[in-house]
Design a protein around this motif. Structure first.
Motif, PDB file in Angstrom:
ATOM      1  N   GLU A 110       0.837  -1.200   0.000  1.00 57.02           N
ATOM      2  CA  GLU A 110       0.000   0.000   0.000  1.00 57.02           C
ATOM      3  C   GLU A 110       0.870   1.247   0.000  1.00 57.02           C
ATOM      4  O   GLU A 110       1.908   1.285   0.664  1.00 57.02           O
ATOM      5  CB  GLU A 110      -0.878   0.025   1.254  1.00 57.02           C
ATOM      6  CG  GLU A 110      -1.930  -1.051   1.333  1.00 57.02           C
ATOM      7  CD  GLU A 110      -2.757  -0.899   2.601  1.00 57.02           C
ATOM      8  OE1 GLU A 110      -3.042   0.254   2.989  1.00 57.02           O
ATOM      9  OE2 GLU A 110      -3.108  -1.929   3.209  1.00 57.02           O
ATOM     10  N   ALA A 111       0.445   2.256  -0.732  1.00 57.77           N
ATOM     11  CA  ALA A 111       1.131   3.549  -0.679  1.00 57.77           C
ATOM     12  C   ALA A 111       1.068   4.068   0.752  1.00 57.77           C
ATOM     13  O   ALA A 111       0.007   4.075   1.373  1.00 57.77           O
ATOM     14  CB  ALA A 111       0.486   4.538  -1.634  1.00 57.77           C
ATOM     15  N   GLY A 112       2.212   4.461   1.276  1.00 57.13           N
ATOM     16  CA  GLY A 112       2.265   4.976   2.637  1.00 57.13           C
ATOM     17  C   GLY A 112       2.678   3.960   3.684  1.00 57.13           C
ATOM     18  O   GLY A 112       2.980   4.325   4.826  1.00 57.13           O
ATOM     19  N   GLU A 113       2.699   2.686   3.346  1.00 57.97           N
ATOM     20  CA  GLU A 113       3.145   1.698   4.327  1.00 57.97           C
ATOM     21  C   GLU A 113       4.670   1.697   4.407  1.00 57.97           C
ATOM     22  O   GLU A 113       5.363   2.184   3.523  1.00 57.97           O
ATOM     23  CB  GLU A 113       2.617   0.302   4.016  1.00 57.97           C
ATOM     24  CG  GLU A 113       3.317  -0.434   2.885  1.00 57.97           C
ATOM     25  CD  GLU A 113       2.921  -1.911   2.808  1.00 57.97           C
ATOM     26  OE1 GLU A 113       3.579  -2.720   3.488  1.00 57.97           O
ATOM     27  OE2 GLU A 113       1.978  -2.249   2.064  1.00 57.97           O
ATOM     28  N   ILE A 114       5.182   1.129   5.484  1.00 65.00           N
ATOM     29  CA  ILE A 114       6.624   1.048   5.705  1.00 65.00           C
ATOM     30  C   ILE A 114       7.070  -0.408   5.608  1.00 65.00           C
ATOM     31  O   ILE A 114       6.437  -1.297   6.180  1.00 65.00           O
ATOM     32  CB  ILE A 114       7.001   1.593   7.104  1.00 65.00           C
ATOM     33  CG1 ILE A 114       6.509   3.034   7.288  1.00 65.00           C
ATOM     34  CG2 ILE A 114       8.510   1.501   7.318  1.00 65.00           C
ATOM     35  CD1 ILE A 114       7.202   4.047   6.436  1.00 65.00           C
ATOM     36  N   GLN A 115       8.154  -0.623   4.858  1.00 63.84           N
ATOM     37  CA  GLN A 115       8.747  -1.952   4.775  1.00 63.84           C
ATOM     38  C   GLN A 115      10.260  -1.849   4.990  1.00 63.84           C
ATOM     39  O   GLN A 115      10.883  -0.854   4.629  1.00 63.84           O
ATOM     40  CB  GLN A 115       8.477  -2.598   3.409  1.00 63.84           C
ATOM     41  CG  GLN A 115       7.081  -3.125   3.216  1.00 63.84           C
ATOM     42  CD  GLN A 115       6.792  -4.353   4.065  1.00 63.84           C
ATOM     43  OE1 GLN A 115       7.696  -4.973   4.623  1.00 63.84           O
ATOM     44  NE2 GLN A 115       5.502  -4.714   4.172  1.00 63.84           N
ATOM     45  N   LYS A 116      10.822  -2.871   5.567  1.00 63.15           N
ATOM     46  CA  LYS A 116      12.262  -2.941   5.743  1.00 63.15           C
ATOM     47  C   LYS A 116      12.930  -3.306   4.414  1.00 63.15           C
ATOM     48  O   LYS A 116      12.352  -4.025   3.587  1.00 63.15           O
ATOM     49  CB  LYS A 116      12.638  -4.000   6.787  1.00 63.15           C
ATOM     50  CG  LYS A 116      12.131  -3.719   8.201  1.00 63.15           C
ATOM     51  CD  LYS A 116      12.889  -2.572   8.837  1.00 63.15           C
ATOM     52  CE  LYS A 116      12.503  -2.394  10.301  1.00 63.15           C
ATOM     53  NZ  LYS A 116      13.175  -1.217  10.912  1.00 63.15           N
ATOM     54  N   VAL A 117      14.153  -2.844   4.231  1.00 62.36           N
ATOM     55  CA  VAL A 117      14.920  -3.200   3.035  1.00 62.36           C
ATOM     56  C   VAL A 117      15.033  -4.717   2.910  1.00 62.36           C
ATOM     57  O   VAL A 117      14.876  -5.283   1.823  1.00 62.36           O
ATOM     58  CB  VAL A 117      16.334  -2.559   3.067  1.00 62.36           C
ATOM     59  CG1 VAL A 117      17.268  -3.223   2.066  1.00 62.36           C
ATOM     60  CG2 VAL A 117      16.245  -1.068   2.780  1.00 62.36           C
ATOM     61  N   GLU A 118      15.280  -5.400   4.029  1.00 61.68           N
ATOM     62  CA  GLU A 118      15.419  -6.864   3.986  1.00 61.68           C
ATOM     63  C   GLU A 118      14.150  -7.531   3.466  1.00 61.68           C
ATOM     64  O   GLU A 118      14.217  -8.490   2.686  1.00 61.68           O
ATOM     65  CB  GLU A 118      15.749  -7.391   5.387  1.00 61.68           C
ATOM     66  CG  GLU A 118      16.204  -8.847   5.406  1.00 61.68           C
ATOM     67  CD  GLU A 118      15.061  -9.862   5.464  1.00 61.68           C
ATOM     68  OE1 GLU A 118      15.265 -11.019   5.061  1.00 61.68           O
ATOM     69  OE2 GLU A 118      13.961  -9.474   5.920  1.00 61.68           O
ATOM     70  N   HIS A 119      12.976  -7.024   3.862  1.00 62.81           N
ATOM     71  CA  HIS A 119      11.713  -7.596   3.388  1.00 62.81           C
ATOM     72  C   HIS A 119      11.556  -7.400   1.883  1.00 62.81           C
ATOM     73  O   HIS A 119      11.062  -8.291   1.176  1.00 62.81           O
ATOM     74  CB  HIS A 119      10.528  -6.953   4.117  1.00 62.81           C
ATOM     75  CG  HIS A 119      10.512  -7.236   5.579  1.00 62.81           C
ATOM     76  ND1 HIS A 119       9.763  -6.497   6.473  1.00 62.81           N
ATOM     77  CD2 HIS A 119      11.148  -8.185   6.316  1.00 62.81           C
ATOM     78  CE1 HIS A 119       9.935  -6.985   7.697  1.00 62.81           C
ATOM     79  NE2 HIS A 119      10.776  -8.004   7.621  1.00 62.81           N
ATOM     80  N   LEU A 120      11.984  -6.246   1.396  1.00 67.73           N
ATOM     81  CA  LEU A 120      11.872  -5.968  -0.044  1.00 67.73           C
ATOM     82  C   LEU A 120      12.795  -6.881  -0.845  1.00 67.73           C
ATOM     83  O   LEU A 120      12.390  -7.425  -1.878  1.00 67.73           O
ATOM     84  CB  LEU A 120      12.204  -4.493  -0.324  1.00 67.73           C
ATOM     85  CG  LEU A 120      11.272  -3.459   0.308  1.00 67.73           C
ATOM     86  CD1 LEU A 120      11.778  -2.056   0.025  1.00 67.73           C
ATOM     87  CD2 LEU A 120       9.838  -3.620  -0.197  1.00 67.73           C
ATOM     88  N   ILE A 121      14.008  -7.064  -0.366  1.00 69.39           N
ATOM     89  CA  ILE A 121      14.953  -7.950  -1.062  1.00 69.39           C
ATOM     90  C   ILE A 121      14.418  -9.377  -1.086  1.00 69.39           C
ATOM     91  O   ILE A 121      14.457 -10.060  -2.121  1.00 69.39           O
ATOM     92  CB  ILE A 121      16.339  -7.904  -0.377  1.00 69.39           C
ATOM     93  CG1 ILE A 121      16.999  -6.544  -0.623  1.00 69.39           C
ATOM     94  CG2 ILE A 121      17.235  -9.035  -0.889  1.00 69.39           C
ATOM     95  CD1 ILE A 121      18.313  -6.346   0.101  1.00 69.39           C
ATOM     96  N   ARG A 122      13.903  -9.834   0.054  1.00 71.22           N
ATOM     97  CA  ARG A 122      13.366 -11.194   0.133  1.00 71.22           C
ATOM     98  C   ARG A 122      12.191 -11.375  -0.819  1.00 71.22           C
ATOM     99  O   ARG A 122      12.070 -12.402  -1.509  1.00 71.22           O
ATOM    100  CB  ARG A 122      12.934 -11.489   1.573  1.00 71.22           C
ATOM    101  CG  ARG A 122      12.605 -12.943   1.821  1.00 71.22           C
ATOM    102  CD  ARG A 122      12.568 -13.332   3.286  1.00 71.22           C
ATOM    103  NE  ARG A 122      12.536 -12.273   4.253  1.00 71.22           N
ATOM    104  CZ  ARG A 122      11.596 -12.160   5.202  1.00 71.22           C
ATOM    105  NH1 ARG A 122      10.593 -13.010   5.263  1.00 71.22           N
ATOM    106  NH2 ARG A 122      11.668 -11.192   6.102  1.00 71.22           N
ATOM    107  N   ALA A 123      11.323 -10.383  -0.891  1.00 74.52           N
ATOM    108  CA  ALA A 123      10.148 -10.470  -1.762  1.00 74.52           C
ATOM    109  C   ALA A 123      10.527 -10.411  -3.235  1.00 74.52           C
ATOM    110  O   ALA A 123       9.866 -11.019  -4.081  1.00 74.52           O
ATOM    111  CB  ALA A 123       9.172  -9.340  -1.434  1.00 74.52           C
ATOM    112  N   ILE A 124      11.601  -9.696  -3.563  1.00 76.65           N
ATOM    113  CA  ILE A 124      12.083  -9.670  -4.957  1.00 76.65           C
ATOM    114  C   ILE A 124      12.663 -11.030  -5.325  1.00 76.65           C
ATOM    115  O   ILE A 124      12.399 -11.567  -6.404  1.00 76.65           O
ATOM    116  CB  ILE A 124      13.143  -8.564  -5.143  1.00 76.65           C
ATOM    117  CG1 ILE A 124      12.510  -7.183  -5.013  1.00 76.65           C
ATOM    118  CG2 ILE A 124      13.821  -8.689  -6.510  1.00 76.65           C
ATOM    119  CD1 ILE A 124      13.515  -6.049  -4.902  1.00 76.65           C
TER     120      ILE A 124
END
Length: 393
Positions: A110-124
């Motif tokens: 969602e626009a405006g939510e916060i995610q950790k860099v580690e979560h983004l890398i894992r999801a990619i």
């Protein structure tokens, strides 16, 4: 001799000469080797991940659409940014409207939510989330446009001469293209970053998404080889209707790590089967001999006019030698260093090379670096050294 007889004679002579001529082939034609099998895909390559040596090739320089294999470059730039302390795995990333609006494969951020860099890398790495790749790109570079420039600059640096990126997702664009060879280059570079391996080789995981973190997204790696092929440890799948089914796959057995790339395969099942075929071929025919580790002490040499009188010389990186299975594995090494180095010397500056040979044939070489900085000695330093020698006598 009459003109008629002369014409007949010349015709016979020309025909006779034509049949005796050995066909002439261009150098390019003579260099083309016949591969041991075909691969169901428009383009394919198999390389040794250590040396980059090509073990199999098919149309490796043909420009094709990479789909989500594009995200290998995103992961590479992310790992570099982490190792250079520009970002950290614990950074909070604010998800933009631009990121959340990406179509295709996504994590439904969602626009405006916060995610950790580690979560983004894992999801990619697992889900191939387009929204995650855009969010991470914006966090690394400050703007999406700047990140695309970074992608193209890195491609140029790696020698990816037939590549042009216009996005970080791989969503179709006629001006977004690369080749199997170029993908093998960025794949090889990514695998040098050891921390990325834990995400590339992960089969399943979860990430909580949404502003309230009230939705749990289950993720299964899109790369089936991680589950189905022993030793598989990466890297990235891709698919669009224009790109077909694509995969850059890596696997390790013993000391040998191989990277296979297949572009524009007709189905995911065929893509996976043909990737396994390439990897099997490599492991059946080649071995790898580790000969150097990054940072390994190679030699200590004298320093002239320096604050220190000697300096440690270390290996620039890991190196393994690719050999045919059953080949003589007696490795000779030749250290190419001056007898003495004059100060000043910068830390990690190249001071020599080490050459590795088997049966007298060069199989690889590695730069040798100064382990520490050595500053030039001042006049006072020099006088102190002379005094110390006198006292010591």
């Amino acid at each position: 001799m009459t003109k008629k007889r002369m014409s007949i004679f010349m015709l016979i002579l020309i025909l006779s000469f034509s049949f005796c001529i050995t066909p002439v082939f261009s150098a390019e034609t003579m260099l083309v080797k016949e591969e041991p099998f075909d691969v169901e895909g428009e383009s394919a390559i198999l390389i040794d991940a250590s040396s980059g040596k090509i073990l199999y090739e098919k149309n490796i320089h043909e420009k094709l659409f990479p789909a989500s294999v594009t995200k290998i470059m995103v992961l590479l730039l992310a790992m570099e940014a982490i190792e250079n302390d520009r970002i950290s795995l614990d950074d909070d990333v604010l998800i933009s409207e631009n990121a959340s609006g990406m179509g295709g494969s996504q994590m439904y951020l969602e626009a405006g939510e916060i995610q950790k860099v580690e979560h983004l890398i894992r999801a990619i790495a697992l889900r191939s989330g387009n929204d995650c790749s855009v969010a991470l790109a914006e966090h690394i570079a400050g703007s999406y446009e700047s990140f695309i420039d970074m992608m193209n600059e890195k491609a140029t640096e790696l020698g990816m001469n037939n590549t042009h990126f216009v996005n970080s997702t791989g969503l179709h664009d006629e001006n977004h293209y690369t080749t199997a060879y170029d993908i093998s280059l960025m794949s090889k570079e990514l695998l040098k970053h050891t921390e990325i391996h834990k995400w590339l080789s992960m089969w399943m995981s979860t990430v909580k998404v949404g502003k309230e973190k009230d939705v749990t997204q289950e993720m299964v790696n899109t790369n089936r080889l991680i589950h189905d092929y022993p030793g598989a440890n990466g890297i990235k799948t891709g698919y669009t209707s224009n790109a077909g089914y694509c995969l850059s796959a890596s696997a390790t057995k013993g000391n040998l790590t191989l990277i296979s790339v297949i572009l524009k395969s007709p189905s995911s099942a065929i893509r996976n089967k043909e990737s396994m075929k390439l990897l099997n071929y490599g492991f059946a025919n080649y071995d790898s001999i580790p000969v150097a580790k990054k940072g390994e002490l190679i030699k200590t040499i004298p320093i002239s006019k320096g604050k220190s009188e000697k300096m440690d010389v270390i290996a620039e990186g890991d190196l393994s030698l690719l050999v045919d299975k059953g080949q003589n594995k007696e490795v000779e090494k030749e250290i190419l260093l001056p007898d003495k180095i004059e100060a000043p010397v910068e830390k990690n500056s190249k001071v020599g090379e080490i050459v590795y040979k088997i049966d007298g044939e060069e199989k690889g070489r590695l730069s040798l670096l100064a382990k520490e900085e050595v500053k030039k000695a001042s006049l006072l330093d020099m006088m102190g050294k002379v005094f110390s020698r006198l006292i010591g006598k």
